[in-house]
Write a protein that holds these residues in place. Structure first.
Motif, PDB file in Angstrom:
ATOM      1  N   THR A  59      13.567  -3.697 -24.134  1.00  0.00           N
ATOM      2  CA  THR A  59      14.998  -4.762 -23.983  1.00  0.00           C
ATOM      3  C   THR A  59      16.174  -4.797 -23.508  1.00  0.00           C
ATOM      4  OG1 THR A  59      15.211  -2.707 -25.235  1.00  0.00           O
ATOM      5  CG2 THR A  59      13.712  -3.427 -26.674  1.00  0.00           C
ATOM      6  N   SER A  60      15.922  -4.300 -22.205  1.00  0.00           N
ATOM      7  CA  SER A  60      17.382  -4.769 -21.545  1.00  0.00           C
ATOM      8  C   SER A  60      17.346  -5.455 -20.243  1.00  0.00           C
ATOM      9  CB  SER A  60      17.304  -3.382 -21.562  1.00  0.00           C
ATOM     10  OG  SER A  60      18.534  -3.148 -20.843  1.00  0.00           O
ATOM     11  N   SER A  61      17.411  -5.834 -19.756  1.00  0.00           N
ATOM     12  CA  SER A  61      17.694  -6.927 -17.829  1.00  0.00           C
ATOM     13  C   SER A  61      17.432  -5.747 -17.156  1.00  0.00           C
ATOM     14  CB  SER A  61      18.383  -7.901 -18.288  1.00  0.00           C
ATOM     15  OG  SER A  61      18.623  -8.609 -18.806  1.00  0.00           O
ATOM     16  N   VAL A  79      12.888   1.784 -22.136  1.00  0.00           N
ATOM     17  CA  VAL A  79      14.179   0.655 -22.002  1.00  0.00           C
ATOM     18  C   VAL A  79      14.080  -0.830 -21.850  1.00  0.00           C
ATOM     19  CG1 VAL A  79      16.231   0.862 -21.000  1.00  0.00           C
ATOM     20  CG2 VAL A  79      15.066   3.304 -21.920  1.00  0.00           C
ATOM     21  N   LEU A  80      13.055  -1.044 -20.970  1.00  0.00           N
ATOM     22  CA  LEU A  80      13.353  -2.624 -20.119  1.00  0.00           C
ATOM     23  C   LEU A  80      12.444  -3.431 -20.882  1.00  0.00           C
ATOM     24  CD1 LEU A  80      12.989  -1.260 -16.780  1.00  0.00           C
ATOM     25  CD2 LEU A  80      14.840  -2.032 -17.274  1.00  0.00           C
ATOM     26  N   TRP A 109       9.593  -5.302 -13.736  1.00  0.00           N
ATOM     27  CA  TRP A 109      11.852  -5.262 -13.439  1.00  0.00           C
ATOM     28  C   TRP A 109      11.683  -4.439 -12.319  1.00  0.00           C
ATOM     29  CZ3 TRP A 109      12.229  -0.378 -11.365  1.00  0.00           C
ATOM     30  CH2 TRP A 109      13.821  -0.194 -11.104  1.00  0.00           C
ATOM     31  N   GLY A 140      21.099  -1.865 -19.083  1.00  0.00           N
ATOM     32  CA  GLY A 140      22.424  -2.867 -19.936  1.00  0.00           C
ATOM     33  C   GLY A 140      21.414  -3.946 -19.205  1.00  0.00           C
ATOM     34  N   GLU A 141      22.461  -5.199 -19.084  1.00  0.00           N
ATOM     35  CA  GLU A 141      22.601  -6.359 -18.438  1.00  0.00           C
ATOM     36  C   GLU A 141      22.962  -6.383 -17.274  1.00  0.00           C
ATOM     37  OE1 GLU A 141      19.680  -8.488 -21.126  1.00  0.00           O
ATOM     38  OE2 GLU A 141      20.240  -7.078 -21.758  1.00  0.00           O
TER      39      GLU A 141
END
Length: 228
Positions: free
Chosen positions: A160-162, A157-158, A200, A166-167
């Motif tokens: 492609t996502s911040s 997931v992380l 992350w 989500g963002e």
């Protein structure tokens, strides 16, 4: 407001981060509950929260709210600006979807492994964790594998996502962060190849609400009983 929790433990940490994010620490008093001594499994606490878990929020009018997700919803919406639980129907749906995945696929799985396949927090609490069940360790080991799969899922997931939903930093980020801390304590390492998850985690650790939250240190008595 009063919050029943115990410094240093993963689920209480989730709400401490929420309080810091929302600037609510000054509006809360904390009641420390002895997790290692299984105080949360005794009649006095069970009268407040039949689930026998921490944390628990008690409002000034006596209303009792348990479950970290529900407590987060309440605290996040007090100011009419729910940055952690979503403002729009779409945001809310995605955040709650990822929150459920963070709970079932990571923090809860780690908890089952810790309490059923290891000595957990010791004898006082273990007697409430089905010690007579012959297959409890096997169940715990399966949940360990589930937690490892959860880490791999969130790494994907992380990539492609911040953040997890989500963002923007939101409730499931808090749950995954606490779940990884719990995994550390339970001896479940994050695989080196999960580079997005590692990055992350480092980023979230530096967020003011995470870095500067209250209740990060264990009570001295708990450290002693845990062998530190």
């Amino acid at each position: 407001m009063k919050i029943y929790d115990r410094p240093g433990f993963p689920n209480p940490a989730r709400i401490r981060i929420v309080l810091a994010q929302k600037g609510l620490d000054a509006q809360v008093t904390f009641e420390s509950v002895d997790l290692i001594g299984a105080e949360h499994k005794q009649a006095a606490y069970l009268a407040k929260n039949p689930s026998g878990v921490l944390p628990l929020l008690e409002l000034d009018d006596g209303t009792l709210i348990s479950e970290s997700t529900a407590i987060t919803e309440y605290l996040d919406n007090l100011d009419g600006n729910p940055v952690l639980t979503g403002r729009t129907p779409k945001e809310k749906a995605i955040i709650h979807m990822m929150q459920r995945r963070a709970e079932s696929g990571l923090i809860d799985a780690v908890g089952i492994y810790f309490h059923h396949a290891t000595p957990g927090l010791g004898n006082d609490l273990q007697k409430y964790k089905s010690p007579e069940w012959a297959h409890r360790k096997e169940w715990g080991e399966r949940e360990r594998e589930k937690a490892l799969q959860g880490m791999s899922y969130f790494d994907q997931v992380l990539r492609t996502s911040s953040f997890v939903a989500g963002e923007q930093f939101s409730m499931p980020d808090i749950t995954v962060f606490a779940g990884l801390a719990f995994a550390d304590a339970a001896g479940i390492p994050i695989a080196e190849e999960l580079t997005a998850l590692h990055a992350w985690r480092a980023k979230v650790a530096e967020l003011p609400a995470v870095k500067n939250r209250s209740g990060q240190m264990f009570v001295a008595e708990d450290l002693r009983r845990l062998g530190f």
